[in-house]
Design a protein around this motif. Structure first.
Motif, PDB file in Angstrom:
ATOM      1  N   SER B  11       3.714  -7.315  -0.357  1.00 30.49           N
ATOM      2  CA  SER B  11       5.126  -7.225  -0.657  1.00 30.49           C
ATOM      3  C   SER B  11       5.426  -5.563  -0.942  1.00 30.49           C
ATOM      4  O   SER B  11       6.220  -5.120  -0.502  1.00 30.49           O
ATOM      5  CB  SER B  11       5.297  -7.898  -1.911  1.00 30.49           C
ATOM      6  OG  SER B  11       6.406  -7.902  -2.287  1.00 30.49           O
ATOM      7  N   ARG B  12       4.665  -4.930  -1.392  1.00 29.47           N
ATOM      8  CA  ARG B  12       4.888  -3.637  -1.833  1.00 29.47           C
ATOM      9  C   ARG B  12       4.710  -2.711  -0.631  1.00 29.47           C
ATOM     10  O   ARG B  12       5.571  -1.696  -0.578  1.00 29.47           O
ATOM     11  CB  ARG B  12       3.723  -3.239  -2.661  1.00 29.47           C
ATOM     12  CG  ARG B  12       3.533  -1.582  -3.234  1.00 29.47           C
ATOM     13  CD  ARG B  12       2.282  -1.327  -3.765  1.00 29.47           C
ATOM     14  NE  ARG B  12       1.423  -1.302  -2.903  1.00 29.47           N
ATOM     15  CZ  ARG B  12       0.074  -2.010  -3.197  1.00 29.47           C
ATOM     16  NH1 ARG B  12      -0.239  -2.236  -4.395  1.00 29.47           N
ATOM     17  NH2 ARG B  12      -0.705  -1.700  -2.244  1.00 29.47           N
ATOM     18  N   ASP B  13       3.959  -3.077   0.344  1.00 31.77           N
ATOM     19  CA  ASP B  13       3.605  -2.075   1.537  1.00 31.77           C
ATOM     20  C   ASP B  13       4.548  -2.295   2.635  1.00 31.77           C
ATOM     21  O   ASP B  13       4.505  -1.766   3.765  1.00 31.77           O
ATOM     22  CB  ASP B  13       2.065  -2.143   1.923  1.00 31.77           C
ATOM     23  CG  ASP B  13       1.021  -1.613   0.896  1.00 31.77           C
ATOM     24  OD1 ASP B  13       1.551  -0.929  -0.068  1.00 31.77           O
ATOM     25  OD2 ASP B  13       0.170  -2.130   0.925  1.00 31.77           O
ATOM     26  N   ASP B  30       5.239   2.651   6.885  1.00 36.55           N
ATOM     27  CA  ASP B  30       4.409   3.626   7.395  1.00 36.55           C
ATOM     28  C   ASP B  30       4.938   4.326   8.800  1.00 36.55           C
ATOM     29  O   ASP B  30       4.544   3.415   9.753  1.00 36.55           O
ATOM     30  CB  ASP B  30       2.847   3.539   7.225  1.00 36.55           C
ATOM     31  CG  ASP B  30       2.087   4.562   7.573  1.00 36.55           C
ATOM     32  OD1 ASP B  30       2.639   5.615   8.068  1.00 36.55           O
ATOM     33  OD2 ASP B  30       0.954   4.388   7.463  1.00 36.55           O
ATOM     34  N   LYS B  31       5.519   5.447   8.612  1.00 35.07           N
ATOM     35  CA  LYS B  31       6.318   5.527  10.003  1.00 35.07           C
ATOM     36  C   LYS B  31       5.405   6.350  10.974  1.00 35.07           C
ATOM     37  O   LYS B  31       6.154   6.683  12.062  1.00 35.07           O
ATOM     38  CB  LYS B  31       7.727   6.369   9.745  1.00 35.07           C
ATOM     39  CG  LYS B  31       7.408   7.832   9.072  1.00 35.07           C
ATOM     40  CD  LYS B  31       8.972   8.525   8.626  1.00 35.07           C
ATOM     41  CE  LYS B  31       8.642   9.838   7.973  1.00 35.07           C
ATOM     42  NZ  LYS B  31       9.835  10.408   7.716  1.00 35.07           N
ATOM     43  N   TRP B 110      -6.506   1.775  10.224  1.00 32.52           N
ATOM     44  CA  TRP B 110      -6.732   1.679   8.896  1.00 32.52           C
ATOM     45  C   TRP B 110      -7.440   2.573   8.375  1.00 32.52           C
ATOM     46  O   TRP B 110      -8.639   3.089   8.724  1.00 32.52           O
ATOM     47  CB  TRP B 110      -7.631   0.210   8.607  1.00 32.52           C
ATOM     48  CG  TRP B 110      -6.465  -0.874   9.230  1.00 32.52           C
ATOM     49  CD1 TRP B 110      -5.487  -1.627   8.512  1.00 32.52           C
ATOM     50  CD2 TRP B 110      -6.990  -1.480  10.580  1.00 32.52           C
ATOM     51  NE1 TRP B 110      -4.969  -2.468   9.746  1.00 32.52           N
ATOM     52  CE2 TRP B 110      -5.647  -2.376  10.626  1.00 32.52           C
ATOM     53  CE3 TRP B 110      -7.705  -1.127  11.707  1.00 32.52           C
ATOM     54  CZ2 TRP B 110      -5.768  -3.143  11.940  1.00 32.52           C
ATOM     55  CZ3 TRP B 110      -7.447  -2.110  12.618  1.00 32.52           C
ATOM     56  CH2 TRP B 110      -6.616  -2.917  12.957  1.00 32.52           C
ATOM     57  N   GLY B 111      -7.282   3.109   7.076  1.00 35.81           N
ATOM     58  CA  GLY B 111      -7.910   4.034   6.174  1.00 35.81           C
ATOM     59  C   GLY B 111      -7.830   5.479   6.631  1.00 35.81           C
ATOM     60  O   GLY B 111      -8.608   6.236   6.334  1.00 35.81           O
ATOM     61  N   ILE B 112      -6.937   5.931   7.585  1.00 30.87           N
ATOM     62  CA  ILE B 112      -6.676   7.087   7.962  1.00 30.87           C
ATOM     63  C   ILE B 112      -5.577   7.652   7.374  1.00 30.87           C
ATOM     64  O   ILE B 112      -4.238   7.340   7.554  1.00 30.87           O
ATOM     65  CB  ILE B 112      -6.426   7.137   9.717  1.00 30.87           C
ATOM     66  CG1 ILE B 112      -7.616   6.660  10.292  1.00 30.87           C
ATOM     67  CG2 ILE B 112      -6.205   8.557   9.987  1.00 30.87           C
ATOM     68  CD1 ILE B 112      -8.814   6.980  10.303  1.00 30.87           C
ATOM     69  N   GLY B 113      -5.889   8.744   6.388  1.00 32.74           N
ATOM     70  CA  GLY B 113      -4.784   9.470   6.098  1.00 32.74           C
ATOM     71  C   GLY B 113      -3.925   8.565   5.010  1.00 32.74           C
ATOM     72  O   GLY B 113      -4.468   7.751   4.321  1.00 32.74           O
ATOM     73  N   SER B 114      -2.724   9.071   4.712  1.00 33.46           N
ATOM     74  CA  SER B 114      -1.851   8.287   3.850  1.00 33.46           C
ATOM     75  C   SER B 114      -0.618   7.974   4.381  1.00 33.46           C
ATOM     76  O   SER B 114      -0.018   8.636   5.506  1.00 33.46           O
ATOM     77  CB  SER B 114      -1.363   9.225   2.387  1.00 33.46           C
ATOM     78  OG  SER B 114      -2.664   9.558   2.031  1.00 33.46           O
ATOM     79  N   ASP B 121      17.552   5.554   5.759  1.00 37.24           N
ATOM     80  CA  ASP B 121      18.216   5.303   7.305  1.00 37.24           C
ATOM     81  C   ASP B 121      17.437   5.044   8.320  1.00 37.24           C
ATOM     82  O   ASP B 121      17.707   4.288   9.094  1.00 37.24           O
ATOM     83  CB  ASP B 121      18.850   6.804   7.399  1.00 37.24           C
ATOM     84  CG  ASP B 121      20.310   6.986   6.533  1.00 37.24           C
ATOM     85  OD1 ASP B 121      20.593   6.160   5.948  1.00 37.24           O
ATOM     86  OD2 ASP B 121      20.485   8.148   6.588  1.00 37.24           O
ATOM     87  N   GLU B 122      16.156   5.848   8.043  1.00 39.25           N
ATOM     88  CA  GLU B 122      15.063   5.318   8.964  1.00 39.25           C
ATOM     89  C   GLU B 122      14.754   3.969   9.117  1.00 39.25           C
ATOM     90  O   GLU B 122      14.539   3.227  10.014  1.00 39.25           O
ATOM     91  CB  GLU B 122      13.644   6.290   8.744  1.00 39.25           C
ATOM     92  CG  GLU B 122      13.896   7.707   9.203  1.00 39.25           C
ATOM     93  CD  GLU B 122      12.856   8.642   8.522  1.00 39.25           C
ATOM     94  OE1 GLU B 122      12.437   9.590   8.966  1.00 39.25           O
ATOM     95  OE2 GLU B 122      11.831   7.812   7.546  1.00 39.25           O
ATOM     96  N   ALA B 123      14.553   3.284   7.793  1.00 41.34           N
ATOM     97  CA  ALA B 123      14.000   1.974   7.886  1.00 41.34           C
ATOM     98  C   ALA B 123      15.254   0.863   8.219  1.00 41.34           C
ATOM     99  O   ALA B 123      14.815   0.013   8.933  1.00 41.34           O
ATOM    100  CB  ALA B 123      13.797   1.357   6.265  1.00 41.34           C
TER     101      ALA B 123
END
Lengths: 136, 136
Positions: B11-13, B30-31, B110-114, B121-123
């Motif tokens: 839900s958060r992500d 995560d764009k 998965w697990g690469i950077g943040s 607007d993007e979303a």
């Protein structure tokens, strides 16, 4: 015409367990994880959606079969199922039995360290366990 | 009784796109990647093989639908489809449009950077594109 041939990298990295109705079933030659690979024996498949609907149905059946197999033989904490294909484009599905003590936990297993090949006795033993259970 | 609630981490992500017949469809916030998540709205599902056969069929239908959606909107080099669940046990399926220029290529994401969250607007824009295509 179906001129399927197993990708050379998949051929090099796996040990054949058996051919199912649709898929080549291989054991990834890396004893760090119980890690199986399903490869639909159809030419030039890259994406899951490239498969004909009836082949998708059979693939789902074989994913279920292999999932139950890994659960019954290894009692993993979690199964990981994935089709990535970024490096080897031939459509193939990873099914991996994960445990909280394995070297990549809780991350994914790809790209972590180096494969630890089975020796011949180990490979014969695990393939015998898997084949016996598959045939039962 | 089906007392499904979306896992708090999912839900958060994610940002809800819509509810399909079986699954909650979310956009991972995560764009760096066009990254969608399907969550079957059934209580206490962990593994793919926990689903009833008819739900598995519907999930396959929705995986195909989302795969075609990502292909038509983003023309990716490769789709990655995976159910891992090592960190969030609630059954969920990642479907990611991968390109050779993305920051994790050719590895898994998965697990690469943040994560790099979308701004509003993007979303709104990406969700409008996806929703329009889904409804067409």
């Amino acid at each position: 015409m179906n001129s399927f041939t197993l990708d050379p990298a998949l051929s090099r990295d796996t040990i054949e367990i058996m051919k199912l109705e649709l898929c080549y079933l291989g054991l990834m030659n890396d004893k760090r994880y119980p890690w199986l690979i399903l490869v639909p024996m159809r030419a030039e498949m890259v994406e899951l959606i490239d498969l004909q609907p009836e082949d998708q149905q059979q693939l789902l059946t074989e994913i279920n079969q292999v999932s139950h197999l890994l659960q019954s033989v290894f009692s993993p904490h979690k199964l990981n199922i994935a089709t990535l294909g970024n490096m080897v484009r031939q459509l193939h599905i990873h099914i991996i039995a994960r445990d909280q003590t394995d070297p990549a936990w809780p991350g994914p297993i790809w790209g972590i360290g180096s494969a630890q090949p089975y020796n011949k006795d180990e490979a014969d033993s695990i393939i015998a366990r898997l084949t016996t259970r598959l045939m039962s």
